[in-house]
Motif scaffolding. Structure first.
Motif, PDB file in Angstrom:
ATOM      1  N   ASP A  83       0.835  -1.205   0.000  1.00 28.81           N
ATOM      2  CA  ASP A  83       0.000   0.000   0.000  1.00 28.81           C
ATOM      3  C   ASP A  83       0.867   1.252   0.000  1.00 28.81           C
ATOM      4  N   ALA A  87       0.976   4.099  -2.892  1.00 25.43           N
ATOM      5  CA  ALA A  87       0.652   5.486  -2.556  1.00 25.43           C
ATOM      6  C   ALA A  87       1.789   6.415  -2.968  1.00 25.43           C
ATOM      7  N   GLN A  91       1.596   9.302  -5.920  1.00 24.19           N
ATOM      8  CA  GLN A  91       1.989  10.691  -5.685  1.00 24.19           C
ATOM      9  C   GLN A  91       3.070  11.116  -6.682  1.00 24.19           C
ATOM     10  N   VAL A  97      -4.772   7.562  -5.581  1.00 25.93           N
ATOM     11  CA  VAL A  97      -4.725   6.253  -4.923  1.00 25.93           C
ATOM     12  C   VAL A  97      -5.693   6.274  -3.752  1.00 25.93           C
ATOM     13  N   SER A  99      -6.926   4.128  -0.498  1.00 27.03           N
ATOM     14  CA  SER A  99      -6.456   3.053   0.377  1.00 27.03           C
ATOM     15  C   SER A  99      -7.526   2.677   1.391  1.00 27.03           C
ATOM     16  N   LEU A 113       0.506   6.679   4.773  1.00 31.65           N
ATOM     17  CA  LEU A 113      -0.319   6.662   3.570  1.00 31.65           C
ATOM     18  C   LEU A 113      -0.887   8.053   3.297  1.00 31.65           C
ATOM     19  N   ALA A 118      -2.602   9.532  -0.243  1.00 32.59           N
ATOM     20  CA  ALA A 118      -3.672   8.565  -0.492  1.00 32.59           C
ATOM     21  C   ALA A 118      -4.989   9.035   0.120  1.00 32.59           C
TER      22      ALA A 118
END
Length: 315
Positions: A83, A87, A91, A97, A99, A113, A118
């Motif tokens: 994850d 993320a 970026q 994204v 999450s 995150l 995210a």
């Protein structure tokens, strides 16, 4: 889905040039494995704190190149390093994204995150519920699941570690990598096979999905109970990992949790490196003797992640 090949790893290297941090390689303390030249590949210095940044960046860049990135971007729901890698890649490339995490997700994961931009969403009481919520989101919006969409691309991204390692250590004989679901193992093995480098796949006793697949000659689910479960907790290895393990010069070895804890502590005490238990598994197989190099063998150890709490180094 076909397993990654050397040309896929080379393509990934071209995509990732100037995007990822170059691999830092340092010699290990002589006490690490007496009589053996050990080089530590500090991949945990990568963006997002693990090799998953390479994997996700290659997937993201390839989808953008092909005009196949949906407007909804990517979705993640592992609650782990994958994850964070997605993320960060989102970026870096300007891709949204989303999450999904469990309600009791570790605050440090939520914080990191969010820091990578995210869109954070609580998907349920457990990570399994979060994954179901993410699947529903993907079906509704067309978002790409960054973990499962194209394992060939993510594995090839991870495989670029080996290309940089052999540049740093041109006479490398063997590389040791930790194995969870097998993405990094597949990519590294695809590249290593082309360079004549042996691969040692290291697993905890309590999470031996690759060893179980090799023993059964097919992918099998395994129970997971190990201190390294946060990064090596996959219940099954990928079909691509099994295919490479059958065809290349590899060794599959396992070590217990005590050896993993000791190796992690050694890295701190002798090198002032704080890594995940999963990363320490790779060094543990050498220090424990689960894999015994020949005299003079030149060995690289990939320390693949450091998203961990240093407070537990004494445990």
């Amino acid at each position: 889905m076909r397993e990654p090949e050397h040309r896929d790893v080379k393509d990934a290297a071209d995509r990732l040039a100037g995007v990822i941090r170059p691999l830092t390689v340092v010699p290990a303390d002589a006490a690490a494995v007496p009589g053996v030249r050990v080089h530590l590949a500090l991949e945990f210095l990568q963006h997002s704190g693990s090799f998953k940044a390479r994997a996700a960046a290659n997937l993201t860049a390839a989808l953008l190149e092909a005009g196949a990135m949906p407007a909804a971007g990517m979705v993640t729901s592992t609650g782990r390093n994958a994850d964070l890698g997605a993320a960060w890649a989102g970026q870096r490339f300007g891709v949204p994204v989303t999450s999904f995490l469990a309600r009791d997700a570790a605050p440090v994961m939520v914080e990191r995150l969010r820091g990578f931009g995210a869109d954070m969403r609580v998907g349920g009481a457990s990570q399994a519920e979060a994954q179901r919520a993410a699947a529903e989101f993907a079906a509704r919006t067309g978002a790409v699941d960054a973990y499962t969409h194209d394992e060939g691309l993510t594995s090839a991204g991870a495989g670029t570690i080996l290309l940089e390692l052999v540049q740093a250590v041109p006479d490398l004989d063997t590389v040791v990598v930790a194995v969870g679901a097998g993405g990094m193992f597949s990519g590294v093995t695809a590249a290593a096979d082309a360079h004549g480098v042996r691969v040692v796949g290291a697993e905890p006793e309590g999470s031996r999905a690759l060893r179980a697949a090799l023993d059964a000659q097919e992918v099998r689910d395994v129970d997971v109970e190990t201190i390294a479960a946060d990064s090596l907790g996959a219940p099954r290895v990928s079909a691509a990992a099994l295919a490479w393990a059958r065809s290349a010069d590899i060794r599959s070895v396992v070590v217990d949790d005590a050896a993993i804890v000791a190796a992690r502590r050694f890295l701190w005490e002798r090198h002032r490196l704080v890594v995940e238990h999963g990363s320490a598994t790779a060094l543990a197989v050498l220090r424990e003797g689960a894999y015994r190099p020949e005299p003079g063998e030149r060995v690289g150890v990939v320390l693949c992640g450091a998203n961990t709490d240093p407070a537990d180094l004494g445990r």
